[in-house]
Design a protein around this motif. Structure first.
Motif, mmCIF file in Angstrom:
data_model
loop_
_atom_site.group_PDB
_atom_site.id
_atom_site.type_symbol
_atom_site.label_atom_id
_atom_site.label_comp_id
_atom_site.label_asym_id
_atom_site.label_seq_id
_atom_site.Cartn_x
_atom_site.Cartn_y
_atom_site.Cartn_z
ATOM 1 N N LEU A 59 0.822 -1.203 0.000
ATOM 2 C CA LEU A 59 0.000 0.000 0.000
ATOM 3 C C LEU A 59 0.857 1.254 0.000
ATOM 4 C CD1 LEU A 59 -2.703 -1.017 2.628
ATOM 5 C CD2 LEU A 59 -2.766 -1.305 0.143
ATOM 6 N N GLU A 60 1.973 1.190 0.704
ATOM 7 C CA GLU A 60 2.844 2.355 0.821
ATOM 8 C C GLU A 60 4.200 1.890 1.332
ATOM 9 O OE1 GLU A 60 2.644 6.824 2.871
ATOM 10 O OE2 GLU A 60 1.384 5.201 3.632
ATOM 11 N N GLY A 61 5.257 2.486 0.817
ATOM 12 C CA GLY A 61 6.594 2.151 1.294
ATOM 13 C C GLY A 61 7.509 3.344 1.138
ATOM 14 N N TRP A 62 8.324 3.581 2.149
ATOM 15 C CA TRP A 62 9.250 4.708 2.083
ATOM 16 C C TRP A 62 10.462 4.433 2.960
ATOM 17 C CZ3 TRP A 62 4.920 4.439 4.973
ATOM 18 C CH2 TRP A 62 4.995 4.778 6.327
ATOM 19 N N GLY A 63 11.526 5.169 2.690
ATOM 20 C CA GLY A 63 12.742 5.017 3.462
ATOM 21 C C GLY A 63 13.335 6.369 3.797
ATOM 22 N N THR A 64 13.819 6.522 5.017
ATOM 23 C CA THR A 64 14.466 7.753 5.446
ATOM 24 C C THR A 64 15.280 7.481 6.691
ATOM 25 O OG1 THR A 64 14.084 10.093 6.008
ATOM 26 C CG2 THR A 64 12.521 8.490 6.885
ATOM 27 N N ASP A 65 16.361 8.227 6.848
ATOM 28 C CA ASP A 65 17.198 8.145 8.050
ATOM 29 C C ASP A 65 17.649 6.713 8.335
ATOM 30 O OD1 ASP A 65 18.550 9.270 10.196
ATOM 31 O OD2 ASP A 65 16.879 8.955 11.584
ATOM 32 N N GLY A 66 17.918 5.961 7.258
ATOM 33 C CA GLY A 66 18.448 4.609 7.433
ATOM 34 C C GLY A 66 17.418 3.542 7.740
ATOM 35 N N TRP A 67 16.130 3.856 7.564
ATOM 36 C CA TRP A 67 15.080 2.879 7.857
ATOM 37 C C TRP A 67 14.098 2.797 6.695
ATOM 38 C CZ3 TRP A 67 14.724 -0.102 12.269
ATOM 39 C CH2 TRP A 67 15.602 0.237 13.311
ATOM 40 N N TRP A 68 13.618 1.583 6.426
ATOM 41 C CA TRP A 68 12.512 1.373 5.510
ATOM 42 C C TRP A 68 11.237 1.198 6.322
ATOM 43 C CZ3 TRP A 68 12.791 2.318 0.569
ATOM 44 C CH2 TRP A 68 13.992 2.123 -0.123
ATOM 45 N N GLN A 69 10.141 1.764 5.835
ATOM 46 C CA GLN A 69 8.838 1.548 6.449
ATOM 47 C C GLN A 69 7.848 1.196 5.359
ATOM 48 O OE1 GLN A 69 7.751 4.077 9.876
ATOM 49 N NE2 GLN A 69 9.495 5.353 9.307
ATOM 50 N N ALA A 70 6.880 0.344 5.689
ATOM 51 C CA ALA A 70 5.932 -0.128 4.679
ATOM 52 C C ALA A 70 4.594 -0.458 5.313
ATOM 53 C CB ALA A 70 6.484 -1.360 3.974
ATOM 54 N N ARG A 71 3.529 -0.230 4.529
ATOM 55 C CA ARG A 71 2.179 -0.679 4.878
ATOM 56 C C ARG A 71 1.782 -1.721 3.846
ATOM 57 N NH1 ARG A 71 -1.744 2.776 4.159
ATOM 58 N NH2 ARG A 71 -3.119 1.918 5.751
ATOM 59 N N VAL A 72 1.416 -2.910 4.327
ATOM 60 C CA VAL A 72 1.113 -4.026 3.439
ATOM 61 C C VAL A 72 -0.231 -4.635 3.828
ATOM 62 C CG1 VAL A 72 1.914 -6.245 2.539
ATOM 63 C CG2 VAL A 72 3.578 -4.508 3.225
ATOM 64 N N ARG A 73 -1.042 -4.950 2.812
ATOM 65 C CA ARG A 73 -2.308 -5.631 3.051
ATOM 66 C C ARG A 73 -2.131 -7.134 2.789
ATOM 67 N NH1 ARG A 73 -7.583 -3.798 2.765
ATOM 68 N NH2 ARG A 73 -6.912 -1.916 1.678
ATOM 69 N N TYR A 74 -2.558 -7.959 3.757
ATOM 70 C CA TYR A 74 -2.538 -9.419 3.618
ATOM 71 C C TYR A 74 -3.963 -9.948 3.671
ATOM 72 C CZ TYR A 74 2.434 -8.973 4.646
ATOM 73 O OH TYR A 74 3.765 -8.611 4.615
ATOM 74 N N ARG A 75 -4.169 -11.138 3.108
ATOM 75 C CA ARG A 75 -5.521 -11.694 3.094
ATOM 76 C C ARG A 75 -5.970 -12.108 4.491
ATOM 77 N NH1 ARG A 75 -2.340 -15.190 0.199
ATOM 78 N NH2 ARG A 75 -1.831 -17.195 1.171
#
Length: 215
Positions: free
Chosen positions: A99-115
């Motif tokens: 749904l969304e993914g981004w990286g900053t300050d040495g970290w990756w962050q993500a929002r993921v939809r699962y069934r």
């Protein structure tokens, strides 16, 4: 019932660690494309020459190609070396949708939809088994047909709907803020303020669902 999970993962365990170290102010956003096996990367808060140099020297990067350059962002097609643990490969292997993914300050962050939560657990365990430090920050179960409410004002909803319909959020934009403001019959400053407050409201609703008391 589907499940939405929010992850935080160190770049040191995945990709672009060297690039984040070299350009600490850098912000990277993943742009998923249906016809591609991996997202392109929107990169902001750095000059093109600096980004090119950082990607060229990053050991996790195989190839990179600039696709789009705007006044404030760069869109790159980046492929990673075969042994790199890309964030999306591990998160989406069980049919998850990014749904969304981004990286900053040495970290990756993500929002993921699962069934379901079982698919989420498998994705989490796959990362942990690889020695990747995964921080599962939030899990939300989504019930189909559940009623939704919002704290957006009528003016904020109107501004967001007009911006969406007229292509303000497209890349590249199909209409400027000045043109959109003229169509709505308000000033550029008023439209900017409505959109800013709408963004803030939507972000707050993600953090604190409607119905919970504010502190």
């Amino acid at each position: 019932m589907s499940t939405i999970a929010e992850f935080r993962i160190p770049a040191a365990d995945t990709t672009l660690e060297a690039t984040f170290d070299r350009l600490p102010e850098l912000r990277v956003e993943l742009e998923a494309v249906v016809s591609r096996s991996q997202p392109c990367l929107w990169i902001a808060d750095a000059e093109r020459s600096a980004v090119d140099a950082a990607l060229a020297d990053d050991p996790s990067v195989g190839t990179y190609d600039l696709l789009v350059e705007t006044s404030d962002r760069l869109l790159y097609d980046v492929t990673f070396v075969p042994d790199a643990d890309t964030l999306w490969d591990r998160l989406l292997a069980d049919g998850g949708s990014l749904l969304e993914g981004w990286g900053t300050d040495g970290w990756w962050q993500a929002r993921v939809r699962y069934r379901d939560r079982e698919a989420l657990c498998r994705a989490h365990d796959r990362l942990a088994d690889r020695g990747i430090g995964v921080d599962l920050r939030r899990v939300t179960d989504v019930t189909p047909g559940a009623p939704s409410t919002t704290r957006l004002t009528g003016e904020q909803e109107e501004a967001l709907e007009a911006a969406l319909e007229r292509g303000y959020f497209e890349i590249p934009r199909e209409i400027s803020m000045e043109e959109l403001a003229d169509e709505l019959g308000i000033s550029h400053q008023a439209l900017s303020e409505r959109l800013r407050r709408a963004y803030e409201t939507l972000v707050n609703e993600e953090i604190q669902p409607v119905g919970e008391s504010e502190t």
